[in-house]
Design a protein around this motif. Structure first.
Motif, short mmCIF file in Angstrom:
data_model
loop_
_atom_site.label_atom_id
_atom_site.label_comp_id
_atom_site.label_asym_id
_atom_site.label_seq_id
_atom_site.Cartn_x
_atom_site.Cartn_y
_atom_site.Cartn_z
N LEU A 20 30.97 17.04 54.65
CA LEU A 20 30.35 17.89 53.65
C LEU A 20 29.44 18.94 54.29
CD1 LEU A 20 29.31 15.32 50.89
CD2 LEU A 20 31.50 16.50 51.21
N PHE A 21 29.55 20.15 53.78
CA PHE A 21 28.64 21.22 54.19
C PHE A 21 27.93 21.68 52.92
CE2 PHE A 21 28.35 24.47 57.82
CZ PHE A 21 27.02 24.72 57.54
N LEU A 22 26.64 21.32 52.81
CA LEU A 22 25.84 21.67 51.64
C LEU A 22 25.17 23.02 51.83
CD1 LEU A 22 24.05 18.28 50.91
CD2 LEU A 22 25.54 19.49 49.33
N PHE A 23 25.42 23.92 50.89
CA PHE A 23 24.77 25.23 50.86
C PHE A 23 23.91 25.28 49.61
CE2 PHE A 23 28.83 25.82 53.05
CZ PHE A 23 28.42 26.43 54.23
N LEU A 24 22.62 25.57 49.79
CA LEU A 24 21.69 25.51 48.66
C LEU A 24 20.81 26.74 48.60
CD1 LEU A 24 20.85 21.96 49.78
CD2 LEU A 24 21.71 22.33 47.48
N ASP A 25 20.74 27.34 47.41
CA ASP A 25 19.77 28.39 47.17
C ASP A 25 18.38 27.74 47.10
OD1 ASP A 25 18.69 30.90 46.45
OD2 ASP A 25 18.92 30.43 44.33
N CYS A 26 17.35 28.55 47.17
CA CYS A 26 15.98 28.02 47.13
C CYS A 26 15.37 28.11 45.74
CB CYS A 26 15.11 28.74 48.16
SG CYS A 26 13.37 28.21 48.16
N GLY A 28 14.74 28.45 41.98
CA GLY A 28 15.57 28.19 40.81
C GLY A 28 16.61 27.12 41.04
N THR A 29 16.73 26.66 42.29
CA THR A 29 17.70 25.62 42.64
C THR A 29 17.00 24.40 43.23
OG1 THR A 29 19.44 27.26 43.05
CG2 THR A 29 19.73 25.09 44.05
N LEU A 30 16.24 24.61 44.29
CA LEU A 30 15.47 23.53 44.90
C LEU A 30 14.00 23.58 44.48
CD1 LEU A 30 17.00 23.65 48.49
CD2 LEU A 30 17.46 21.95 46.72
N ALA A 31 13.54 24.76 44.13
CA ALA A 31 12.16 24.93 43.64
C ALA A 31 12.22 25.60 42.28
CB ALA A 31 11.35 25.80 44.60
N PRO A 32 11.48 25.08 41.30
CA PRO A 32 11.44 25.74 39.99
C PRO A 32 10.96 27.17 40.13
CG PRO A 32 10.43 23.55 39.86
CD PRO A 32 10.65 23.85 41.33
N ILE A 33 11.51 28.06 39.31
CA ILE A 33 11.09 29.46 39.32
C ILE A 33 9.59 29.54 39.02
CG2 ILE A 33 11.26 31.65 38.10
CD1 ILE A 33 13.63 31.25 39.84
N ALA A 34 8.88 30.32 39.85
CA ALA A 34 7.43 30.48 39.68
C ALA A 34 7.12 31.94 39.38
CB ALA A 34 6.71 30.02 40.94
N GLY A 35 5.88 32.19 39.00
CA GLY A 35 5.47 33.55 38.66
C GLY A 35 5.59 34.50 39.84
N SER A 36 5.30 34.01 41.05
CA SER A 36 5.44 34.80 42.26
C SER A 36 6.05 33.92 43.35
CB SER A 36 4.07 35.33 42.73
OG SER A 36 3.26 34.26 43.18
N GLY A 206 39.22 19.59 56.89
CA GLY A 206 38.65 18.62 55.95
C GLY A 206 37.18 18.81 55.68
N ILE A 207 36.62 19.99 56.03
CA ILE A 207 35.22 20.28 55.70
C ILE A 207 35.17 20.76 54.25
CG2 ILE A 207 33.21 21.69 56.19
CD1 ILE A 207 34.12 21.88 59.07
N LEU A 208 34.37 20.10 53.45
CA LEU A 208 34.26 20.46 52.04
C LEU A 208 32.92 21.14 51.78
CD1 LEU A 208 35.68 20.13 49.20
CD2 LEU A 208 34.08 18.26 48.84
N PRO A 209 32.93 22.42 51.42
CA PRO A 209 31.67 23.10 51.10
C PRO A 209 31.21 22.78 49.67
CG PRO A 209 33.50 24.64 50.92
CD PRO A 209 34.08 23.33 51.39
N ILE A 210 29.91 22.58 49.53
CA ILE A 210 29.29 22.41 48.21
C ILE A 210 28.19 23.47 48.11
CG2 ILE A 210 27.98 20.89 46.67
CD1 ILE A 210 29.23 18.51 48.10
N TYR A 211 28.35 24.38 47.17
CA TYR A 211 27.35 25.44 47.02
C TYR A 211 26.66 25.27 45.67
CZ TYR A 211 25.02 29.92 47.45
OH TYR A 211 24.05 30.90 47.57
N ILE A 212 25.31 25.25 45.71
CA ILE A 212 24.52 25.11 44.49
C ILE A 212 23.52 26.27 44.41
CG2 ILE A 212 23.05 23.57 43.13
CD1 ILE A 212 24.03 21.24 44.79
N GLY A 213 23.58 27.03 43.32
CA GLY A 213 22.68 28.16 43.16
C GLY A 213 22.52 28.55 41.71
N ASP A 214 21.53 29.36 41.43
CA ASP A 214 21.22 29.70 40.03
C ASP A 214 21.26 31.18 39.72
OD1 ASP A 214 18.71 30.18 41.56
OD2 ASP A 214 17.93 30.64 39.56
N ASP A 215 21.26 32.04 40.74
CA ASP A 215 21.05 33.46 40.51
C ASP A 215 22.34 34.27 40.57
OD1 ASP A 215 19.59 35.72 39.96
OD2 ASP A 215 18.15 35.43 41.58
N LEU A 216 22.24 35.53 40.19
CA LEU A 216 23.40 36.41 40.21
C LEU A 216 23.92 36.61 41.63
CD1 LEU A 216 22.23 39.17 37.67
CD2 LEU A 216 23.86 37.31 37.26
N THR A 217 23.04 36.61 42.62
CA THR A 217 23.47 36.78 44.01
C THR A 217 24.29 35.59 44.50
OG1 THR A 217 21.35 35.88 44.78
CG2 THR A 217 21.52 38.27 44.62
#
Length: 265
Positions: A20-26, A28-36, A206-217
């Motif tokens: 497994l190759f885990l790709f994670l946005d920061c 909105g994905t791993l950290a809740p969206i904050a004001g700044s 046999g490498i399986l990518p897993i991508y998790i993200g929340d934004d348009l990018t």
């Protein structure tokens, strides 16, 4: 789009026997969206899980974010994972350190735009111009709704000449406008590059990518991995190229725990 936790049986079967190759946005994905950006917090539980996953024999972890590389490393403080900042323009990890070359004059243009934005938006509360050296973000999450047309018009006027001359590229996100170099590079490209590099290093398929993200990018990565792996949108289901969705950052952590507990081989 299917809900992850209604499909765990199928997902478990798909992951079995794979590297497994885990790709994670920061944000909105791993950290809740904050004001700044400075206010965003990744929980210790999530950090611990990422650290444990990165130590598994059959798993790699990469954080793919719009944040600057140094900011990203400081925010997580974990070893054994790959950090990719500025939407893939910067990357650092074990035996890897790379910064994509930008066109001549781009950084100078970025500084001119920064001056124009700060001048044009002076006195407007709730806006933040974030200089990330290789890119720039105009955050307006905390701005008054009535000011949004003025803020977006100021951004347009500050960037239009550079945009029409192909000196910069502009992307939108959640309450943010991004200025990037005019190069054919995005989160999808960096994910495919990392996958190819890992396959070469491991000398195996046999490498399986897993991508998790929340934004348009993140849609660039969802599109690049179509039919190649597992793509997960964080938030309410919408018109997205992702196959599955998770409701929020807490569910992302729960899903990471599910992966951690799997016997993959």
């Amino acid at each position: 789009m299917r809900y992850i936790f209604h499909n765990l049986g199928r997902i478990k079967n798909n992951l079995k026997g794979k590297y497994l190759f885990l790709f994670l946005d920061c944000d909105g994905t791993l950290a809740p969206i904050a004001g700044s950006p400075d206010e965003a917090v990744i929980s210790q539980k999530t950090k611990r899980l990422l650290g444990l996953l990165s130590q598994k024999r059959n798993c790699s972890v990469a954080i793919i974010s719009g944040r600057a590389l140094g900011d990203l490393k400081k925010k997580f403080g974990l070893k054994n994972i790959i950090y990719s900042g500025n939407h893939g323009l910067q990357i650092e990890g074990a035996r890897i350190r790379r910064e994509l070359a930008v066109p001549r004059g781009y950084k100078k243009a970025l500084q001119h735009i920064k001056v124009q934005l700060n001048k044009g938006l002076f006195g407007i509360r709730g806006v933040l111009v974030e200089d990330k050296k290789l890119s720039m973000s105009l955050h307006f999450r905390l701005a008054c709704k009535a000011q949004l047309p003025f803020i977006k018009d100021t951004f347009r006027r500050s960037t239009i000449l550079y945009l029409v001359k192909n000196k910069i590229k502009v992307k939108g996100g959640k309450k943010v406008l991004e200025i990037m170099p005019p190069v054919d590079w995005d989160k999808g490209k960096i994910v495919l590059w990392l996958l190819a590099r890992q396959a070469l290093a491991l000398k195996k398929d046999g490498i399986l990518p897993i991508y998790i993200g929340d934004d348009l990018t993140d849609e660039d990565a969802f599109n690049a991995l179509k039919a190649k792996g597992l793509t997960v949108l964080v938030g309410k289901p919408r018109n997205s190229k992702a196959d599955y969705y998770l409701k929020d950052t807490e569910e992302v952590t729960e899903f990471l725990r599910f992966i951690m507990d799997l016997k993959l081989s």
